[in-house]
Design an enzyme around this catalytic site. Structure first.
Site, PDB file in Angstrom:
ATOM      1  N   THR A 153       0.840  -1.197   0.000  1.00  0.00           N
ATOM      2  CA  THR A 153       0.000   0.000   0.000  1.00  0.00           C
ATOM      3  C   THR A 153       0.877   1.249   0.000  1.00  0.00           C
ATOM      4  O   THR A 153       0.681   2.164  -0.817  1.00  0.00           O
ATOM      5  CB  THR A 153      -0.923   0.002   1.242  1.00  0.00           C
ATOM      6  OG1 THR A 153      -1.741  -1.167   1.192  1.00  0.00           O
ATOM      7  CG2 THR A 153      -1.803   1.241   1.279  1.00  0.00           C
TER       8      THR A 153
ATOM      9  N   GLN B  18       1.071  -8.931  -6.362  1.00  0.00           N
ATOM     10  CA  GLN B  18       0.659 -10.337  -6.448  1.00  0.00           C
ATOM     11  C   GLN B  18       1.566 -11.182  -7.329  1.00  0.00           C
ATOM     12  O   GLN B  18       1.504 -12.409  -7.266  1.00  0.00           O
ATOM     13  CB  GLN B  18      -0.798 -10.442  -6.935  1.00  0.00           C
ATOM     14  CG  GLN B  18      -1.822  -9.885  -5.951  1.00  0.00           C
ATOM     15  CD  GLN B  18      -1.961 -10.728  -4.679  1.00  0.00           C
ATOM     16  OE1 GLN B  18      -1.432 -11.839  -4.565  1.00  0.00           O
ATOM     17  NE2 GLN B  18      -2.670 -10.197  -3.693  1.00  0.00           N
TER      18      GLN B  18
ATOM     19  N   SER C  12       5.371  -6.335  -2.131  1.00  0.00           N
ATOM     20  CA  SER C  12       5.002  -6.514  -0.728  1.00  0.00           C
ATOM     21  C   SER C  12       5.548  -7.851  -0.239  1.00  0.00           C
ATOM     22  O   SER C  12       5.383  -8.871  -0.915  1.00  0.00           O
ATOM     23  CB  SER C  12       3.471  -6.507  -0.627  1.00  0.00           C
ATOM     24  OG  SER C  12       3.062  -6.894   0.664  1.00  0.00           O
TER      25      SER C  12
ATOM     26  N   HIS D 194       4.726  -9.820   2.438  1.00  0.00           N
ATOM     27  CA  HIS D 194       3.878 -10.882   2.990  1.00  0.00           C
ATOM     28  C   HIS D 194       3.064 -11.620   1.935  1.00  0.00           C
ATOM     29  O   HIS D 194       2.488 -12.665   2.207  1.00  0.00           O
ATOM     30  CB  HIS D 194       2.966 -10.331   4.104  1.00  0.00           C
ATOM     31  CG  HIS D 194       1.820  -9.473   3.655  1.00  0.00           C
ATOM     32  ND1 HIS D 194       0.534  -9.947   3.613  1.00  0.00           N
ATOM     33  CD2 HIS D 194       1.753  -8.189   3.265  1.00  0.00           C
ATOM     34  CE1 HIS D 194      -0.278  -8.966   3.217  1.00  0.00           C
ATOM     35  NE2 HIS D 194       0.443  -7.890   3.003  1.00  0.00           N
TER      36      HIS D 194
ATOM     37  N   CYS E  30      -8.626  -6.749   2.158  1.00  0.00           N
ATOM     38  CA  CYS E  30      -7.785  -5.726   2.770  1.00  0.00           C
ATOM     39  C   CYS E  30      -8.445  -4.927   3.867  1.00  0.00           C
ATOM     40  O   CYS E  30      -7.780  -4.245   4.619  1.00  0.00           O
ATOM     41  CB  CYS E  30      -7.203  -4.842   1.692  1.00  0.00           C
ATOM     42  SG  CYS E  30      -5.952  -5.792   0.835  1.00  0.00           S
TER      43      CYS E  30
HETATM   44  N1  PLP Z   1      -1.884  -4.363  -4.272  1.00  0.00           N
HETATM   45  C1  PLP Z   1      -2.478  -5.544  -4.421  1.00  0.00           C
HETATM   46  C2  PLP Z   1      -2.756  -6.049  -5.797  1.00  0.00           C
HETATM   47  C3  PLP Z   1      -2.844  -6.295  -3.297  1.00  0.00           C
HETATM   48  O1  PLP Z   1      -3.444  -7.484  -3.459  1.00  0.00           O
HETATM   49  C4  PLP Z   1      -2.582  -5.772  -2.011  1.00  0.00           C
HETATM   50  C5  PLP Z   1      -3.020  -6.496  -0.802  1.00  0.00           C
HETATM   51  O2  PLP Z   1      -3.898  -7.335  -0.868  1.00  0.00           O
HETATM   52  C6  PLP Z   1      -1.912  -4.538  -1.914  1.00  0.00           C
HETATM   53  C7  PLP Z   1      -1.594  -3.857  -3.061  1.00  0.00           C
HETATM   54  C8  PLP Z   1      -1.554  -3.964  -0.575  1.00  0.00           C
HETATM   55  O3  PLP Z   1      -0.395  -4.581  -0.090  1.00  0.00           O
HETATM   56  P1  PLP Z   1      -0.023  -4.553   1.482  1.00  0.00           P
HETATM   57  O4  PLP Z   1      -0.966  -5.481   2.160  1.00  0.00           O
HETATM   58  O5  PLP Z   1       1.397  -5.014   1.526  1.00  0.00           O
HETATM   59  O6  PLP Z   1      -0.164  -3.132   1.916  1.00  0.00           O
END
Ligand code: PLP
Length: 370
Positions: free
Chosen positions: A70, A174, A192, A194, A314
């Protein structure tokens, strides 16, 4: 034991990441401190930056560590639309794909939204039309969708952006660890930890060229003044270990198990979102059981020990029709879709048990094919 099928929300922690983080917990110092323990931590951080650079095929100076996907998306969009040091240096109008994650959509709610086709991929005609007026633009398109796994035609998108002088930010959250990252004329990438088998709390913005970008989070000048705040060193080292370990994974085997789920679901009257027309992430499918609310499916499967999701996970407890499936023109069927996303350590025996549970649920609820 629960069978975990929600890897796109967060993937299972990899052993390599756990080990790297345990070791990092003993490092002690803050990478910004000048004393010995600080220098040890700094060395570990800069080694992680080198490794991330190698992983992405860029120089270490192009890596900005963040708290996750994010923040990486927000930072890129914030910086690139306001004309920061990267190519161009002018303010830019954001053009954002209709199926982007909220981490991108919410960065600029005033953005021009680009439609997708029924197969879930970005509509290239609409993109070309939007770029044709010559207004400097930043195009934001994810490499693969988190709800459907559908992969956008990134080479064509990048070529269109290059032809019209637009910048291109790619949310690669992803795909990192699951597929090759997009290369070439991409201005920036968000990653990301995780989602790749690391832990929550680390991510990265990868810049296509070195340049100053205005920080979203100001502070102590960390990350060469591009992101203030003490970097989460153990989580960063865990992310790097996870990304590197993911290279050893046989993703074709994961795709085979995912295809097995699809075939069984279709055989009992379900529909695969996008009808498998566009390429998808190897671990992801979205299944529509016409007339059966997704929440009902999720709860029935949960009671039997299978953790799936109704789409984007999310914001906890959020139950609203998916903007992704709506954008694909699925209308009411969007409320009947569940996402099944296989973690890296899934087994065939677990998939067989899931298929049995899903099939008996579909037959019991007497769903009609969409
Ligand atoms: N972008 C996509 C395509 C995601 O699937 C997600 C989380 O599900 C994010 C961004 C956000 O990532 P984070 O959870 O590391 O903030």
């Amino acid at each position: 034991m629960t069978v975990y099928l929600d890897a796109n929300a967060t993937d299972v922690l990899r052993d390599e990441a756990r080990l790297a983080m345990l070791e990092a917990l003993s490092l002690g110092g803050n990478p910004s401190s000048v004393h010995g323990p600080g220098r040890v931590a700094r060395r570990a951080l800069e080694e992680a930056r080198d490794r991330m650079g190698r992983y992405c095929g860029v120089g270490p100076e192009q890596v900005v560590f963040t708290s996750g996907g994010t923040e990486a998306n927000m930072l890129a969009i914030h910086a690139l639309t306001q004309g920061d040091g990267l190519p161009g240096g002018t303010t830019r109008r954001p053009l954002i794909g209709a199926t982007e994650h909220d981490a991108v959509r919410m960065a600029r709610p005033d953005a021009v939204i680009l439609p997708v086709l029924a197969d879930g991929t970005l509509c290239l005609d609409a993109l070309e039309k939007a770029l044709a007026d010559g207004v400097p633009a930043l195009v934001c398109c994810m490499a693969a969708n988190n709800e459907t796994g559908i992969i956008h035609p990134m080479q064509e998108i990048a070529a269109l952006c290059a032809r019209h002088g637009a910048l291109l930010h790619v949310d690669a959250v992803q795909v990192a660890g699951r597929m090759a990252l997009p290369r070439g004329s991409v201005t920036s990438l968000a990653l990301s930890g995780h989602k790749a088998g690391g832990i929550m709390g680390a991510g990265a913005l990868i810049l296509g060229a070195e340049g100053h970008i205005t920080p979203l989070i100001r502070g102590g000048g960390q990350e060469r003044g591009r992101r203030g705040g003490t970097p989460p060193l153990p989580a960063i080292l865990g992310m790097m270990a996870a990304l590197e370990a993911s290279r050893q994974q046989d993703w074709r085997e994961i795709a085979r198990l995912r295809d097995k789920v699809d075939e069984a679901a279709v055989a009992c009257g379900a529909r695969v979102t996008g009808d498998r027309k566009a390429p998808r992430l190897p671990n992801t499918t979205s299944l529509i059981l016409w007339g059966v609310p997704a929440q009902t499916q999720l709860m029935m499967l949960d009671l039997q020990g299978f953790a799936v999701s109704t789409g984007s996970a999310c914001s906890s407890g959020k139950v609203s029709a998916s903007h992704v499936l709506q954008a694909m023109g699925l209308g009411e069927a969007a409320a009947n879709a569940i996402r099944v996303s296989l973690p890296w350590n899934i087994t065939e025996e677990q998939i067989d048990r899931f298929i049995e549970a899903y099939t008996s649920m579909a037959l019991r609820l007497g769903a009609k094919a969409a």
